[in-house]
Design an enzyme around this catalytic site. Structure first.
Site, PDB file in Angstrom:
ATOM      1  N   CYS A  71       8.160 110.679  44.735  1.00 36.91           N
ATOM      2  CA  CYS A  71       8.563 112.024  45.158  1.00 36.91           C
ATOM      3  C   CYS A  71       9.955 112.509  44.860  1.00 36.91           C
ATOM      4  O   CYS A  71      10.956 111.647  45.476  1.00 36.91           O
ATOM      5  CB  CYS A  71       8.156 112.505  46.295  1.00 36.91           C
ATOM      6  SG  CYS A  71       8.825 114.071  47.042  1.00 36.91           S
ATOM      7  N   CYS A  74      11.874 114.047  47.808  1.00 38.64           N
ATOM      8  CA  CYS A  74      11.921 112.984  48.966  1.00 38.64           C
ATOM      9  C   CYS A  74      13.034 112.157  48.549  1.00 38.64           C
ATOM     10  O   CYS A  74      13.702 112.006  49.739  1.00 38.64           O
ATOM     11  CB  CYS A  74      10.783 112.135  48.959  1.00 38.64           C
ATOM     12  SG  CYS A  74       9.125 113.248  49.305  1.00 38.64           S
TER      13      CYS A  74
END
Length: 152
Positions: A71, A74
Protein backbone atom coordinates in the site's frame (compact mmCIF):
# COMPACT_ATOMS: atom_id res chain seq x y z
CA UNK A 1 -0.84 3.81 52.77
CA UNK A 2 -1.16 5.50 49.39
CA UNK A 3 -4.21 5.41 47.14
CA UNK A 4 -2.21 6.38 44.05
CA UNK A 5 -3.57 4.80 40.89
CA UNK A 6 -1.50 2.17 39.09
CA UNK A 7 -1.77 1.30 35.43
CA UNK A 8 -1.18 -2.00 33.69
CA UNK A 9 1.44 -1.56 30.97
CA UNK A 10 1.98 -4.47 28.58
CA UNK A 11 5.62 -5.13 27.71
CA UNK A 12 6.23 -4.58 23.98
CA UNK A 13 8.73 -7.46 23.89
CA UNK A 14 7.25 -10.28 26.00
CA UNK A 15 3.62 -9.11 26.46
CA UNK A 16 3.83 -9.39 30.26
CA UNK A 17 1.47 -7.15 32.22
CA UNK A 18 3.40 -4.73 34.45
CA UNK A 19 1.84 -2.57 37.18
CA UNK A 20 3.20 0.99 36.99
CA UNK A 21 2.15 3.78 39.37
CA UNK A 22 0.44 6.48 37.27
CA UNK A 23 2.69 9.21 38.66
CA UNK A 24 5.75 7.25 37.45
CA UNK A 25 4.44 6.55 33.94
CA UNK A 26 6.63 9.24 32.34
CA UNK A 27 9.72 7.60 33.83
CA UNK A 28 9.01 4.63 31.55
CA UNK A 29 10.30 1.68 33.53
CA UNK A 30 11.36 -1.81 32.62
CA UNK A 31 9.48 -5.07 32.37
CA UNK A 32 9.54 -7.14 35.53
CA UNK A 33 9.94 -10.31 33.48
CA UNK A 34 12.32 -9.59 30.58
CA UNK A 35 13.92 -6.41 32.03
CA UNK A 36 13.57 -4.53 28.73
CA UNK A 37 12.12 -0.98 28.48
CA UNK A 38 8.33 -0.69 28.58
CA UNK A 39 8.54 2.12 26.02
CA UNK A 40 11.02 1.98 23.14
CA UNK A 41 10.15 5.16 21.23
CA UNK A 42 8.83 3.26 18.22
CA UNK A 43 5.59 1.54 17.22
CA UNK A 44 5.32 -2.08 18.26
CA UNK A 45 4.57 -4.84 15.77
CA UNK A 46 1.18 -6.33 16.56
CA UNK A 47 0.44 -9.97 15.76
CA UNK A 48 -2.14 -12.57 16.71
CA UNK A 49 0.15 -13.50 19.61
CA UNK A 50 0.20 -10.05 21.26
CA UNK A 51 -2.71 -8.02 19.87
CA UNK A 52 -5.33 -8.90 22.47
CA UNK A 53 -2.97 -8.27 25.39
CA UNK A 54 -2.19 -4.75 24.16
CA UNK A 55 -5.74 -3.92 23.03
CA UNK A 56 -7.63 -5.36 26.01
CA UNK A 57 -5.41 -5.49 29.08
CA UNK A 58 -3.39 -2.28 28.88
CA UNK A 59 -4.15 0.66 31.14
CA UNK A 60 -3.23 3.11 28.36
CA UNK A 61 -4.96 3.50 24.98
CA UNK A 62 -3.61 1.60 21.97
CA UNK A 63 -3.47 3.34 18.59
CA UNK A 64 -3.20 0.77 15.78
CA UNK A 65 -2.13 1.49 12.23
CA UNK A 66 -3.68 -1.22 10.02
CA UNK A 67 -1.44 -1.33 6.95
CA UNK A 68 0.07 -3.53 4.20
CA UNK A 69 3.48 -3.48 2.55
CA UNK A 70 2.01 -3.12 -0.96
CA UNK A 71 0.00 0.00 0.00
CA UNK A 72 1.58 3.28 -1.18
CA UNK A 73 -0.33 5.54 1.25
CA UNK A 74 0.59 3.13 4.09
CA UNK A 75 4.28 3.41 3.24
CA UNK A 76 3.90 7.19 2.93
CA UNK A 77 2.32 7.46 6.40
CA UNK A 78 4.74 5.04 8.14
CA UNK A 79 7.42 7.64 9.03
CA UNK A 80 4.76 10.04 10.36
CA UNK A 81 3.21 7.31 12.50
CA UNK A 82 6.65 6.34 13.83
CA UNK A 83 7.45 9.96 14.66
CA UNK A 84 4.09 10.39 16.46
CA UNK A 85 5.28 7.87 19.07
CA UNK A 86 7.67 10.47 20.51
CA UNK A 87 4.72 12.79 21.21
CA UNK A 88 2.19 10.22 22.41
CA UNK A 89 4.20 7.79 24.58
CA UNK A 90 3.95 6.92 27.43
CA UNK A 91 0.29 7.96 27.64
CA UNK A 92 -0.62 5.93 24.56
CA UNK A 93 0.91 2.84 22.92
CA UNK A 94 1.26 2.86 19.12
CA UNK A 95 1.30 -0.36 17.16
CA UNK A 96 1.30 -1.49 13.55
CA UNK A 97 -0.69 -4.46 12.31
CA UNK A 98 0.09 -5.90 8.87
CA UNK A 99 -3.33 -6.72 7.41
CA UNK A 100 -1.85 -9.25 5.01
CA UNK A 101 -0.10 -11.22 7.75
CA UNK A 102 -2.95 -10.84 10.27
CA UNK A 103 -6.06 -11.18 8.11
CA UNK A 104 -8.20 -12.58 10.94
CA UNK A 105 -7.66 -9.51 13.12
CA UNK A 106 -8.19 -7.14 10.19
CA UNK A 107 -11.42 -9.00 9.42
CA UNK A 108 -12.55 -8.86 13.06
CA UNK A 109 -12.44 -5.05 12.88
CA UNK A 110 -13.88 -4.77 9.37
CA UNK A 111 -10.83 -3.11 7.83
CA UNK A 112 -11.93 -2.25 4.30
CA UNK A 113 -9.36 0.40 3.37
CA UNK A 114 -5.82 1.05 4.47
CA UNK A 115 -4.22 2.77 6.12
CA UNK A 116 -6.83 2.80 8.87
CA UNK A 117 -6.07 3.80 12.44
CA UNK A 118 -8.18 2.52 15.32
CA UNK A 119 -7.86 3.79 18.87
CA UNK A 120 -8.63 1.15 21.51
CA UNK A 121 -9.21 1.63 25.21
CA UNK A 122 -9.54 -1.40 27.49
CA UNK A 123 -10.63 -3.67 24.68
CA UNK A 124 -13.12 -1.44 22.95
CA UNK A 125 -12.82 0.65 19.83
CA UNK A 126 -12.98 4.34 20.73
CA UNK A 127 -12.35 5.95 17.33
CA UNK A 128 -11.41 5.14 13.75
CA UNK A 129 -9.77 7.16 10.97
CA UNK A 130 -8.98 6.01 7.43
CA UNK A 131 -6.46 7.55 5.07
CA UNK A 132 -2.86 8.68 5.33
CA UNK A 133 -2.17 11.57 7.69
CA UNK A 134 0.92 13.63 8.52
CA UNK A 135 2.53 13.35 11.96
CA UNK A 136 0.91 16.32 13.64
CA UNK A 137 -2.54 15.36 12.35
CA UNK A 138 -2.07 11.85 13.81
CA UNK A 139 -1.06 13.32 17.17
CA UNK A 140 -3.88 15.86 17.22
CA UNK A 141 -6.50 13.28 16.22
CA UNK A 142 -5.26 10.68 18.73
CA UNK A 143 -5.22 13.18 21.60
CA UNK A 144 -8.68 14.50 20.74
CA UNK A 145 -10.13 10.97 20.68
CA UNK A 146 -8.37 9.64 23.78
CA UNK A 147 -10.67 9.10 26.71
CA UNK A 148 -9.78 11.33 29.62
CA UNK A 149 -7.45 13.42 27.49
CA UNK A 150 -3.67 13.33 27.45
CA UNK A 151 -0.98 15.72 28.54
CA UNK A 152 0.33 17.88 25.71
Amino acid sequence: MSDDKSLIIICPQCSTANRVPAQLLQAGGTCGRCKRPLFAGEPITLTAANFDAHASRSGIPLLVDFWASWCGPCRQMAPAFAAAVRQLEPFMRLGKLDTEAEQAIAGRYGIRSIPTMILFSIGREVARQSGAMPQQAIVTWARSQSMGGMPR
